[in-house]
Design a protein around this motif. Structure first.
Motif, PDB file in Angstrom:
ATOM      1  N   LEU A 104       0.826  -1.200   0.000  1.00  0.00           N
ATOM      2  CA  LEU A 104       0.000   0.000   0.000  1.00  0.00           C
ATOM      3  C   LEU A 104       0.865   1.257   0.000  1.00  0.00           C
ATOM      4  CD1 LEU A 104      -2.636  -1.024   2.711  1.00  0.00           C
ATOM      5  CD2 LEU A 104      -2.922  -1.097   0.226  1.00  0.00           C
ATOM      6  N   LYS A 105       0.332   2.310  -0.601  1.00  0.00           N
ATOM      7  CA  LYS A 105       1.032   3.591  -0.563  1.00  0.00           C
ATOM      8  C   LYS A 105       1.148   4.057   0.891  1.00  0.00           C
ATOM      9  CE  LYS A 105      -0.365   5.204  -5.152  1.00  0.00           C
ATOM     10  NZ  LYS A 105      -1.145   6.207  -5.917  1.00  0.00           N
ATOM     11  N   PRO A 106       2.311   4.465   1.339  1.00  0.00           N
ATOM     12  CA  PRO A 106       2.494   4.827   2.753  1.00  0.00           C
ATOM     13  C   PRO A 106       1.794   6.115   3.170  1.00  0.00           C
ATOM     14  CG  PRO A 106       4.495   5.272   1.486  1.00  0.00           C
ATOM     15  CD  PRO A 106       3.564   4.532   0.567  1.00  0.00           C
ATOM     16  N   ASP A 107       1.464   6.958   2.195  1.00  0.00           N
ATOM     17  CA  ASP A 107       0.845   8.246   2.530  1.00  0.00           C
ATOM     18  C   ASP A 107      -0.669   8.251   2.326  1.00  0.00           C
ATOM     19  OD1 ASP A 107       0.921   8.040  -0.190  1.00  0.00           O
ATOM     20  OD2 ASP A 107       1.958   9.943  -0.556  1.00  0.00           O
ATOM     21  N   ASP A 112     -10.381  11.104   7.987  1.00  0.00           N
ATOM     22  CA  ASP A 112     -10.272  11.561   9.377  1.00  0.00           C
ATOM     23  C   ASP A 112      -8.822  11.594   9.838  1.00  0.00           C
ATOM     24  OD1 ASP A 112      -9.711   8.863   9.563  1.00  0.00           O
ATOM     25  OD2 ASP A 112     -11.326   8.390  10.960  1.00  0.00           O
ATOM     26  N   GLY A 113      -7.897  11.356   8.906  1.00  0.00           N
ATOM     27  CA  GLY A 113      -6.480  11.438   9.225  1.00  0.00           C
ATOM     28  C   GLY A 113      -5.824  10.124   9.579  1.00  0.00           C
ATOM     29  N   LYS A 114      -6.590   9.070   9.772  1.00  0.00           N
ATOM     30  CA  LYS A 114      -6.033   7.766  10.108  1.00  0.00           C
ATOM     31  C   LYS A 114      -5.372   7.156   8.866  1.00  0.00           C
ATOM     32  CE  LYS A 114      -7.700   7.467  14.384  1.00  0.00           C
ATOM     33  NZ  LYS A 114      -6.838   7.334  15.577  1.00  0.00           N
ATOM     34  N   GLY A 209     -10.411   8.544  -0.753  1.00  0.00           N
ATOM     35  CA  GLY A 209     -10.148   9.089  -2.072  1.00  0.00           C
ATOM     36  C   GLY A 209      -9.850  10.576  -2.019  1.00  0.00           C
ATOM     37  N   PRO A 210      -9.798  11.234  -3.170  1.00  0.00           N
ATOM     38  CA  PRO A 210      -9.520  12.677  -3.191  1.00  0.00           C
ATOM     39  C   PRO A 210     -10.649  13.513  -2.610  1.00  0.00           C
ATOM     40  CG  PRO A 210     -10.050  11.875  -5.388  1.00  0.00           C
ATOM     41  CD  PRO A 210      -9.912  10.666  -4.522  1.00  0.00           C
ATOM     42  N   TYR A 229      -6.720  14.977   3.892  1.00  0.00           N
ATOM     43  CA  TYR A 229      -5.529  14.147   4.079  1.00  0.00           C
ATOM     44  C   TYR A 229      -5.116  13.416   2.797  1.00  0.00           C
ATOM     45  CZ  TYR A 229      -6.493  15.102   8.958  1.00  0.00           C
ATOM     46  OH  TYR A 229      -6.721  15.731  10.168  1.00  0.00           O
ATOM     47  N   TRP A 230      -5.709  13.793   1.696  1.00  0.00           N
ATOM     48  CA  TRP A 230      -5.371  13.167   0.418  1.00  0.00           C
ATOM     49  C   TRP A 230      -3.988  13.632  -0.020  1.00  0.00           C
ATOM     50  CZ3 TRP A 230      -6.399   9.462  -2.877  1.00  0.00           C
ATOM     51  CH2 TRP A 230      -6.045   9.581  -4.227  1.00  0.00           C
ATOM     52  N   ALA A 231      -3.098  12.670  -0.323  1.00  0.00           N
ATOM     53  CA  ALA A 231      -1.712  13.012  -0.649  1.00  0.00           C
ATOM     54  C   ALA A 231      -1.440  13.038  -2.149  1.00  0.00           C
ATOM     55  CB  ALA A 231      -0.767  12.012   0.026  1.00  0.00           C
ATOM     56  N   GLY A 232      -2.438  12.698  -2.958  1.00  0.00           N
ATOM     57  CA  GLY A 232      -2.241  12.679  -4.400  1.00  0.00           C
ATOM     58  C   GLY A 232      -2.466  14.042  -5.029  1.00  0.00           C
ATOM     59  N   THR A 233      -2.747  14.047  -6.313  1.00  0.00           N
ATOM     60  CA  THR A 233      -3.032  15.293  -7.031  1.00  0.00           C
ATOM     61  C   THR A 233      -4.166  16.045  -6.341  1.00  0.00           C
ATOM     62  OG1 THR A 233      -2.345  14.304  -9.122  1.00  0.00           O
ATOM     63  CG2 THR A 233      -3.753  16.259  -9.245  1.00  0.00           C
TER      64      THR A 233
END
Length: 556
Positions: A104-107, A112-114, A209-210, A229-233
């Motif tokens: 899994l992607k680590p980020d 809710d931030g979990k 998701g985003p 908390y979405w780390a993607g685009t």
């Protein structure tokens, strides 16, 4: 102030007032939909509208993209035999299995931030293997007999057989939210009723998701806002609203009035004839895209109805249906007539199967052979005086399907078969009627599938919804054929494309011969979207473009 000055001032004010909502519309995207999900749980009730909605807010582990290529969404590397993240192993029973490593992607985080971890993966696997949860498609998880957690982002799943779909994995559920709910509901067997996705769908921790669901009004609208908390685009909109307008004529009017910005073509919005007419009347106002797709329109036949048990009656129904004229007149030839559920675009399609051209005399002859003769009102009766009369259901308010019904109703009347229209709202039809098989005769809707999806979910005996399995599975036709079950299992285990194609060919032949449904056509998705919307790329298959919605944005 002079009259002319007043007019000028009013004109400027009017322009300023008009500009405000236009600018606001670029922060918010309002999408008109003609259906509403029965629940937001991703694994309960198989619905196109639900899959479309959840595409914005939940990321599969893997998904097929617009080029029909399998890609990682929540993983760092697509499992494969070639790169060593998937291995064929010897099992203790002497058979062959597989070990598949998912990283899994680590980020990746819930809204809710979990963090999303392998604890969530293991939890989803456990739920998928519990027949009481009512999963509509448990196969992604039941194929794994064991899971070994390596660390917070790495797990190894052991499959008890070699499977062609070993690197296709759907969404993960949040253990920290759904875990306590499942444990409490497990003994009572009512998880389907207790899930947070149904009881409190705006809980942020349900989504990774985003976007996340921040507003949910049943039967009205779903409001989506960016997952902080979405780390993607970074998502391009501050707000996306899915607005329900069940009547597609009213939906079209809302598009023209500007109350909705766009209508997707995934089968939850306007019909293709409406979009063709829109393009004719307003060629420069919107972008129009007609995307060939795997969506398969068909009519389920209730195999518990004694009138439909006779194969000759089922054959008469399809021979009497002028499907080619229907598609030509309603869709300008953009939607090809289907012989089976497998689209000619698929690598597993075969031409060597039964074809049922329009043949009214043959339909009448088959009915006569089966003991049906026209009565004084033109409707067939058998020797006991029973009328050949069937109820015909589809999604209420869908103008195109109602037109399809009217055409088919006339076709069948010419063959002395009476059909009576009895439509229901989509949420009722799919939330209750289809999965509990309470329709009495005919039910028209579409199947949506991913690029290489096994037909297990819709055609295998083990996916017939029952009370015992929480009405899980999507084999709404109650189709049970031992040879089909055997072929499905074999096809799922074959890695060689040519061998797989031969197995699929036999499945398609069984399907066409037994006619558990009446195939109609394959849809061409009809998308209407504003010219300022960029990054919008429909896929044409069951992994909808909403899964890539972080790339959607308004032009500067």
């Amino acid at each position: 102030m002079t009259f002319r000055t007043t007019l000028a001032a009013l004109g400027i004010a009017g322009l300023m007032m008009a500009a405000a909502p236009a600018q606001a519309a670029k922060d918010q995207l309002t999408i008109g939909v003609a259906q509403f999900p029965s629940t937001l749980h991703p694994n309960i009730d198989a619905e196109v509208i639900k899959s479309y909605t959840l595409g914005f807010v939940i990321r599969n582990i893997t998904a097929f993209d617009k080029d029909w290529k399998n890609t990682c969404l929540s993983c760092t590397e697509l499992p494969s035999v070639k790169n060593g993240t998937a291995k064929i192993i010897d099992l203790p029973n002497g058979g062959k299995g597989m070990e598949v490593t998912i990283k899994l992607k680590p980020d990746l985080k819930w809204a809710d931030g979990k963090p999303v971890t392998t604890k969530d993966l293991e939890f989803t696997w456990r739920l998928g293997r519990d027949p009481k949860t009512g999963f509509s498609n448990s196969q992604p998880w039941t194929r794994a007999v064991k899971i070994d957690i390596i660390d917070a982002t790495t797990a190894v799943l052991t499959l008890d057989k070699v499977l062609a779909s070993y690197n296709e994995w759907d969404q993960i559920l949040p253990e920290h939210i759904e875990g306590p709910v499942y444990e409490k509901a497990k003994e009572a067997g009512d998880y389907i009723k207790q899930t947070t996705y149904a009881r409190n769908p705006t809980t942020p921790g349900l989504y990774n998701g985003p976007y996340m669901v921040t507003g949910y009004t049943s039967g009205s609208q779903v409001v989506l806002e960016p997952n902080p908390y979405w780390a993607g685009t970074k998502p391009g909109f501050k707000r996306i609203v899915l607005k329900l307008i069940e009547n597609t004529a009213a939906l079209q009017a809302n598009l023209l009035s500007g109350d909705v910005d766009m209508i997707g073509g995934e089968g939850v919005g306007l019909s293709i004839d409406q979009v063709l007419e829109l393009r004719k009347q307003h060629p420069d106002r919107f972008e129009y895209l007609f995307k060939p797709s795997l969506n398969y329109e068909h009519i389920d036949l209730q195999n518990g109805n004694p009138l439909l048990k006779d194969l000759r009656v089922r054959q008469a129904l399809i021979y009497a249906a002028d499907r080619k004229t229907l598609t030509d007149r309603l869709f300008q030839g953009l939607q090809p007539v289907a012989d089976t559920w497998v689209n000619p675009l698929s690598a597993n399609f075969t031409k060597d199967t039964l074809h049922y051209p329009f043949d009214l005399p043959k339909a009448k002859a088959l009915l006569a052979e089966a003991g049906w003769k026209p009565g004084p009102d033109g409707i067939c009766r058998d020797a006991a005086g029973t009328r050949l009369s069937l109820e015909f259901a589809t999604t209420a308010g869908n103008r195109l399907r109602e037109l399809q019904q009217a055409v088919l109703q006339n076709n069948w009347k010419a063959a002395c078969i009476e059909v009576r229209i009895k439509n229901e709202p989509a949420r009722t039809l799919f939330g209750e009627t289809m999965k509990k098989r309470s329709y009495s005769g005919l039910a028209m809707y579409a199947w949506s599938s991913s690029v290489t999806e096994s037909p297990r979910r819709t055609l295998a005996t083990d996916n017939i919804p029952t009370e015992a399995n929480g009405w899980g599975g999507a084999n709404y036709i109650n189709f049970s054929n031992p040879r089909m079950d055997e072929l499905i299992t074999k096809a799922e285990s074959v890695l060689d494309p040519d061998e797989a194609k031969a197995l699929w060919a036999e499945m398609e032949q069984i399907y066409a011969k037994e006619l558990p449904v009446i195939p109609l056509f394959f849809r061409s998705e009809a998308h209407v979207y504003p010219k300022w919307l960029k990054g919008y790329e429909p896929t044409g298959h069951g992994h909808y473009g909403s899964m890539f919605s972080e790339n959607w944005r308004a032009a500067e």
